[in-house]
Enzyme design. Structure first.
Site, PDB file in Angstrom:
ATOM      1  N   ARG A 294       0.816  -1.210   0.000  1.00  9.62           N
ATOM      2  CA  ARG A 294       0.000   0.000   0.000  1.00  9.62           C
ATOM      3  C   ARG A 294       0.849   1.259   0.000  1.00  9.62           C
ATOM      4  NH1 ARG A 294      -4.832  -2.351   3.965  1.00  9.62           N
ATOM      5  NH2 ARG A 294      -5.947  -3.374   2.247  1.00  9.62           N
ATOM      6  N   TYR A 434      -6.393  -1.251  -6.738  1.00  8.56           N
ATOM      7  CA  TYR A 434      -5.800  -2.470  -6.156  1.00  8.56           C
ATOM      8  C   TYR A 434      -5.127  -2.207  -4.814  1.00  8.56           C
ATOM      9  CZ  TYR A 434      -1.364  -1.455  -8.835  1.00  8.56           C
ATOM     10  OH  TYR A 434      -0.224  -0.927  -9.383  1.00  8.56           O
ATOM     11  N   GLU A 435      -4.805  -3.301  -4.126  1.00  7.73           N
ATOM     12  CA  GLU A 435      -4.313  -3.285  -2.740  1.00  7.73           C
ATOM     13  C   GLU A 435      -5.322  -2.624  -1.796  1.00  7.73           C
ATOM     14  OE1 GLU A 435      -2.034  -5.171  -2.392  1.00  7.73           O
ATOM     15  OE2 GLU A 435      -1.148  -5.204  -4.380  1.00  7.73           O
ATOM     16  N   GLY A 436      -6.591  -2.812  -2.076  1.00  5.32           N
ATOM     17  CA  GLY A 436      -7.658  -2.242  -1.262  1.00  5.32           C
ATOM     18  C   GLY A 436      -8.156  -0.950  -1.873  1.00  5.32           C
TER      19      GLY A 436
END
Length: 593
Positions: A294, A434-436
């Site tokens: 992140r 992406y990555e949350g």
């Protein structure tokens, strides 16, 4: 074709002048003197500018191709990856016990910015590998670390993270991939994963997949998820890739951007896997990888804005359109360059002031990660944990916004592919997802991080801002007016938003959740305002001392003043939106949409 020049002077300013990293009491930082930093960043710039950047459009145009079960990367990618490996760039901050160079994460972050700005899709291959390395390093057994890490440090073997399935993205408790225990201690992993970046390719001897799956009979939901090492080729007794495992590429996803990265559907058919960490504790192990990722994605956000900005500036100086309303600036030509016009200046200043503060924020955050990991500093760990959703969410939102702003400078040419500006916007767009996804980052910030450890980490942030203001107040009237006063006003808006959540969120959680996205942006602006205050103070001190590049420091101060005057006041807007509560957000029934 777009160009890229590594902003080494700006990077050095933050690392050596603002953060003064060689004087910090963090192990390894004492070796990062100005000469060493300059040498490493200079060599990284050569690779970024001369090798990676020229392949950026190639990767976008050619993309990856699945041929007979093997993914082929774009022309030139393999040779570039070989140069990156040979130069030791994949091993910068890795553990020397496994062949790494053991340098601080903050230095790897600065190098990573250059590589990501030059070619984001390409740099995802070593980036994902580093994340998988970190997870195995933190949670693997001694045998697992000895088997996998040396080859992953050198990127002879690359790595991935496998979370998402067709029916579950954010809600991983719904996953169906299963891992059945075997008598020899291994597991048979069966299921399908989608959106797997760098899922397969022709640039490494093996791909080490980290796969989330459920062991039958375990707890329901997210508490029943475990993490497994599933290599593409099973490693034999001699440590070499042996028999092909039961994992294959179903297809390569057709995407809006990052075409040079092989985003795959991965099919697992009783593939041999090995438990990483403890049973049913897979999310704890995976979050080692995700938290690092992140921060890396936040870096991608501003790195794409940086390269887009560079090209927009060049175009604005060359393109002749209209005349300056205050007087002709190019009397020998038919028109003045675009850059004379105030609205173009506004656009470019938005970009410049964001990118430079975002870089400082990420480098400062990387130093917090180093402090947490190298000194077991719980306060630093808590602070970067609080700020990670802001690094990821705010910087990628604004990074995409600035990439499209750069595209706007070109007018119609920005929409034509041959100029390359659309690629920066298309590539930057994924970083918000992406990555949350960024909405999830905002919910994590408000729903979990604010109250973590009794709220002491957000209080520590407020204390940090207050201490900086108190330490510097009254020493420079211009600095007080243009930096400290706006910073204190923005910090008060942030505190007021937090107070609103405390007073209204318990009675109706939607009051907090409907304001979470605005809160993430409000917090992000305060963070960048703090960074600009630190940079401006440093630049003023440099100017007062004389010597050095006076124009560089004066430009820093002017750019910071722009941010504080034109961007930081957005905290007031975000506060008003937060304080409006959930009523208007939740007013419609679902059928009314």
């Amino acid at each position: 074709m777009p160009s890229y020049t590594a902003p080494t002077q700006d990077q050095m300013f933050i690392l050596d002048d603002v953060l003064k990293i060689s004087t910090q009491d963090i192990p390894g930082y004492e070796d990062l003197d100005r000469e060493t930093l300059d040498a490493i960043l200079g060599e990284a710039a050569k690779l970024a500018e001369n090798v990676l950047a020229p392949l950026n459009q190639v990767g976008d145009t050619e993309g990856c191709v699945l041929e007979n079960g093997v993914v082929r990367t774009p022309k030139g990618f393999l040779e570039a990856f070989d140069q990156m490996r040979e130069g030791g760039w994949t091993a910068l901050d890795c553990d020397p016990e496994y062949g790494g160079q053991g340098l601080p994460y903050v230095l790897a972050t600065a190098v990573g910015e250059q590589f990501s700005a030059a070619n984001m899709a390409f740099n995802m291959y070593p980036g994902l590998t580093h994340g998988a390395y970190s997870a195995i390093h933190a949670h693997g057994s001694d045998e697992q670390k000895a088997m996998y890490l040396p080859k992953m440090v050198t990127c002879e073997w690359t790595g991935t993270m496998n979370l998402t399935e067709p029916h579950c993205g954010t809600d991983l408790g719904l996953m169906r991939t299963k891992a059945v225990p075997q008598d020899d201690g291994s597991y048979k992993v069966t299921g399908q994963k989608i959106f797997i970046s760098a899922g397969d390719h022709d640039m490494s001897q093996n791909v080490i997949h980290l796969v989330l799956a459920k062991i039958p009979g375990g707890p329901e939901g997210i508490k029943g998820v475990s993490l497994f090492i599933v290599p593409k080729f099973i490693v034999d007794a001699d440590g070499n890739p042996g028999a092909r495992n039961g994992v294959s590429v179903g297809k390569i996803e057709e995407k809006m951007g990052i075409h040079g990265n092989s985003t795959c559907v991965m099919d697992y058919d009783e593939a041999t896997g090995y438990l990483l960490g403890d049973e049913h504790k897979g999310m704890r192990a995976m979050f080692t990888m995700m938290n690092e990722a992140r921060v890396g994605v936040g870096l991608q956000g501003y790195a794409q804005a940086e390269v887009a900005y560079q090209n927009a500036v060049e175009y604005a100086k060359d393109r002749l359109q209209g005349r300056d309303v205050t007087g002709v600036k190019n009397p020998d030509g038919p028109a003045d360059p675009l850059i004379v016009h105030p609205d173009i200046r506004r656009n470019l200043m938005d970009q410049k002031s964001f990118v430079e503060a975002a870089r400082a924020f990420v480098f400062w955050g990387a130093s917090m990660i180093d402090r947490a990991h190298k000194t077991d500093d719980a306060a630093a760990d808590g602070l970067i944990s609080l700020l990670t959703p802001i690094v990821k969410g705010f910087l990628t939102d604004k990074g995409f916004e600035m990439a499209t702003a750069a595209q706007q400078v070109y007018g119609g040419h920005g929409y034509i592919e041959e100029w390359g500006m659309s690629q920066f916007a298309r590539d930057a767009r994924i970083a918000m997802i992406y990555e949350g996804a960024n909405g999830v980052q905002a919910l994590d910030l408000v729903g979990r991080k604010l109250a973590q450890d009794g709220g002491k980490h957000v209080m520590a942030f407020f204390d940090m801002v207050k201490s900086f203001a108190s330490e510097h107040k009254g020493q420079d009237e211009d600095f007080d007016k243009h930096f400290l006063d706006p910073l204190k006003a923005a910090s008060k808006d942030l505190q007021a938003a937090g107070m609103y959540f405390m007073q209204n969120g318990m009675k109706n959680p939607n009051n907090a959740l409907s304001g979470s996205y605005d809160f993430m942006h409000l917090f992000g602006h305060v963070c960048l305002g703090l960074m600009w205050s630190k940079m401006a103070w440093t630049a003023k001190a440099k100017l007062a001392a004389g010597g050095g590049d006076a124009d560089f420091y004066a430009t820093k101060i002017a750019t910071g003043r722009y941010y504080m005057a034109r961007q930081l006041p957005m905290t007031g807007t975000h506060l008003k939106r937060i304080e409006s509560g959930a009523e208007t957000v939740m007013a419609l029934e679902a059928d009314a949409f």
